[in-house]
Design a protein around this motif. Structure first.
Motif, mmCIF file in Angstrom:
data_model
loop_
_atom_site.group_PDB
_atom_site.id
_atom_site.type_symbol
_atom_site.label_atom_id
_atom_site.label_comp_id
_atom_site.label_asym_id
_atom_site.label_seq_id
_atom_site.Cartn_x
_atom_site.Cartn_y
_atom_site.Cartn_z
ATOM 1 N N SER A 349 0.814 -0.885 -0.078
ATOM 2 C CA SER A 349 0.054 0.101 -0.091
ATOM 3 C C SER A 349 0.773 1.422 -0.058
ATOM 4 O O SER A 349 2.027 1.217 0.435
ATOM 5 N N TYR A 350 0.333 2.327 -0.610
ATOM 6 C CA TYR A 350 0.950 3.557 -0.325
ATOM 7 C C TYR A 350 0.014 4.669 -0.122
ATOM 8 O O TYR A 350 -1.250 4.614 -0.471
ATOM 9 N N THR A 351 0.422 5.908 0.613
ATOM 10 C CA THR A 351 -0.572 6.759 0.984
ATOM 11 C C THR A 351 0.430 8.116 0.577
ATOM 12 O O THR A 351 1.473 8.315 0.997
ATOM 13 N N ILE A 352 -0.413 9.489 0.295
ATOM 14 C CA ILE A 352 0.106 10.525 0.032
ATOM 15 C C ILE A 352 -0.480 11.603 0.804
ATOM 16 O O ILE A 352 -1.926 11.376 0.969
ATOM 17 N N LEU A 353 0.114 12.455 1.647
ATOM 18 C CA LEU A 353 -0.335 13.444 2.535
ATOM 19 C C LEU A 353 -0.623 14.566 2.252
ATOM 20 O O LEU A 353 0.682 15.348 1.946
ATOM 21 N N LYS A 354 -1.352 15.553 2.397
ATOM 22 C CA LYS A 354 -1.335 17.131 2.220
ATOM 23 C C LYS A 354 -1.125 17.546 3.581
ATOM 24 O O LYS A 354 -1.361 16.760 4.501
ATOM 25 N N ASP A 355 -0.392 18.608 3.765
ATOM 26 C CA ASP A 355 -0.170 19.471 4.982
ATOM 27 C C ASP A 355 0.335 18.621 6.049
ATOM 28 O O ASP A 355 0.138 18.686 7.372
ATOM 29 N N SER A 356 1.179 17.612 5.634
ATOM 30 C CA SER A 356 1.761 16.647 6.762
ATOM 31 C C SER A 356 3.292 16.691 6.179
ATOM 32 O O SER A 356 3.864 16.352 5.185
ATOM 33 N N SER A 357 4.047 16.662 7.303
ATOM 34 C CA SER A 357 5.712 16.536 7.018
ATOM 35 C C SER A 357 5.906 15.078 6.782
ATOM 36 O O SER A 357 6.912 14.892 6.089
ATOM 37 N N ASN A 358 5.150 14.086 7.180
ATOM 38 C CA ASN A 358 5.258 12.665 6.726
ATOM 39 C C ASN A 358 4.549 12.829 5.463
ATOM 40 O O ASN A 358 3.039 12.425 5.588
ATOM 41 N N PHE A 359 4.903 13.137 4.155
ATOM 42 C CA PHE A 359 4.122 13.431 3.146
ATOM 43 C C PHE A 359 3.834 11.920 2.150
ATOM 44 O O PHE A 359 2.708 11.970 1.465
ATOM 45 N N LEU A 360 4.632 11.043 2.535
ATOM 46 C CA LEU A 360 4.464 9.672 1.822
ATOM 47 C C LEU A 360 4.801 8.437 2.520
ATOM 48 O O LEU A 360 5.508 8.536 3.260
#
Length: 547
Positions: A349-360
């Protein structure tokens, strides 16, 4: 659900003695009848009220080997006396770690008390069970008035309190309880079209919201409220990781964990929600998730869900069975309002985040990796995607920040006190921009990541890849055990990280400097994960892959 009831009953029976071992038995103690928490050495009111959903079901259940046991009855009365003693005069309770005279905690507690009351009412067989019911009635009524005048802190508290008030209203008939519950509901349920609640708390508060709305739907005969629960439970299918854990890093609450791979939440609290909704709507996918959670809960939580009370209040669940539909293991979702992309391909799985320092985030089986990036630029260049744009082959993440210097005032300021000066009147000079664009594209092996910087040059940059600790980390010329809190700067080549049978490869690396852990303006290096650094200076154009 067929086969679940007997296992739950046996588990609750087995947990009775360990529970009673924590009972405060000193009759001279104010806490007599409470349960001590040996981690913080405190006696919390919520532990006592929660214990009633173990003690009372075992006492009232004919299938229980503790049915009508005198010792158990005496314990229940002792616990109820403790609860009455610690209940505040206004009807509220304390959460000793933070909240006092707390209406929200009275809400959580009332839900437990009301379910215990319903059991005592349904299985009332003599003066002892009637005394339990009567004692609970008095506490619940007092709780109701505590909640009517008590208020709330957080978004989920509204539905917790409203649900508890309606339970208390239907038990006592006190009209102010219903009126206040309806005042809360007048605000409208904060669940968007994806099924996301305001707090985005997949690890904790989603389940609490769903539970409260199910209670409200039953107590008020409002099936429309279950539409929110449906959307959230459907969305939750896309937050389950390959190892069965829940992705929580988009939460705005304490389950976020700030990227740590060591903090793990599992969907055990959702068991009874999927079970209830499966029965209510004869839904095979909900039934499959309830069964999946049940079968894995011992591995995840060292015990099955303690919902014996539910099987006693809704006995039809004991024999409920329906054809189970497959749980989705392949999906691609972009929840734009929540600023999150969730993709699952079987064991990856993978996840991409907005407004987060942990962005991937990238996960293979139980091996986890997340990516961060920072530039040493005026202590304000910790990369957080300010927008996520869908591209033809993936996503573009953009971040822009600015540095500058101030000039002295053209005229003498009215004060020499720095804090009282109007610094907005100063001229800004040497204004510098720094721009990051990160392109993420998927292929059959994993992800291709393209990082491009623009603006001020010669700025040191670090890219962090944080992995589950105690993984084997190997490069072209090194092999180390990835111990928590440790790190390495990789100068070239690919790095393979292995945990059991799961392997993630990243690279090619680039190490132009070793200014990493102490970089000004960056977040502290993880103490729980192993960190791999790639480093460079702006401006650069780098491509790496995670596979």
């Amino acid at each position: 659900m067929k086969g679940h009831y007997e296992v739950i009953l046996n588990e609750v029976e087995a947990n009775l003695e360990p529970l009673l071992a924590n009972l405060v038995s000193d009759k001279n103690s104010f806490d007599y009848g409470g349960f001590i928490n040996y981690i913080d050495n405190m006696v919390h009111p919520g532990s006592a009220t929660g214990s009633l959903l173990t003690l009372i079901p075992l006492y009232l259940n004919k299938d229980s080997r503790f049915y009508r046991e005198e010792r158990l009855y005496n314990t229940i009365i002792t616990v109820l006396d403790y609860i009455k003693r610690v209940q505040r005069p206004d009807g509220t309770f304390d959460l000793l770690t933070t909240n006092f005279y707390s209406s929200p905690d009275a809400g959580f507690i009332t839900q437990s008390l009301a379910n215990a009351y319903k059991l005592a009412e349904k299985y009332n067989f003599n003066e002892r069970s009637e005394r339990i019911r009567s004692e609970l009635y008095g506490i619940i009524k007092k709780c109701g008035y505590g909640m009517v005048g008590g208020g709330f802190h957080t978004p989920n508290h509204r539905w917790v309190i409203a649900a508890a008030l309606m339970m208390a209203y239907n038990i006592t008939g006190e009209k102010p309880f219903e009126e206040m519950a309806k005042r809360y509901l007048n605000e409208g349920i904060d669940c968007d079209e994806y099924g996301e609640y305001t707090e985005r708390s997949t690890g904790i508060y989603n389940a609490i919201n769903d539970n409260a709305l199910i209670i409200l739907s039953e107590e008020m005969k409002r099936e429309d409220l279950l539409e929110h629960v449906k959307r959230n439970l459907d969305m939750m299918f896309t937050y389950i990781e390959p190892d069965g854990s829940i992705f929580t890093q988009n939460s705005t609450r304490q389950d976020k964990g700030e990227g740590s791979t060591a903090q793990v939440f599992y969907p055990t609290p959702y068991y009874h929600l999927y079970l209830y909704m499966a029965y209510k709507f004869k839904d095979g996918k909900y039934a499959a998730m309830a069964d999946y959670i049940f079968k894995n809960s011992i591995k995840w939580s060292k015990g099955v869900p303690n919902v014996l009370y539910l099987y006693m209040l809704k006995e039809e669940l004991k024999e409920f069975e329906i054809e189970k539909l497959p749980i989705p293991e392949n999906y691609h979702k972009y929840y734009e309002k929540s600023g999150i992309v969730r993709v699952r391909k079987g064991s990856t799985s993978y996840t991409i985040l907005k407004d987060s320092s942990n962005f991937l985030f990238f996960q293979k089986g139980s091996l986890k990796c997340y990516m961060k990036m920072c530039a040493s630029f005026f202590a304000k260049a910790q990369f957080k995607a300010q927008e996520i744009l869908k591209t033809s082959d993936g996503y573009k993440l953009s971040f822009k920040t600015q540095g500058y210097y101030r000039m002295p005032f053209e005229e003498a300021p009215p004060t020499s006190d720095w804090r009282k000066m109007d610094h907005n009147k100063r001229q800004l000079v040497n204004i510098l921009d720094l721009v990051f664009n990160v392109y993420i594209a998927e292929d059959e092996n994993g992800l291709n990541i393209h990082v491009v910087t623009d603006g001020c040059d010669r700025v040191p940059v670090k890219l962090e890849l944080c992995f589950s600790s105690y993984s084997m980390v190997q490069g072209e010329s090194f092999a180390v055990m990835g111990e928590p809190g440790q790190s390495i700067v990789v100068k070239s080549g690919y790095v393979q990280v292995r945990k059991g049978a799961d392997i993630i490869t990243v690279g090619p690396g680039f190490g132009k400097h070793t200014y990493t852990t102490d970089m000004r303006g960056s977040e502290p290096q993880s103490k729980s994960d192993y960190t791999i650094y790639f480093t460079d200076y702006t401006n650069f154009d780098r491509r790496i892959c995670i596979k």
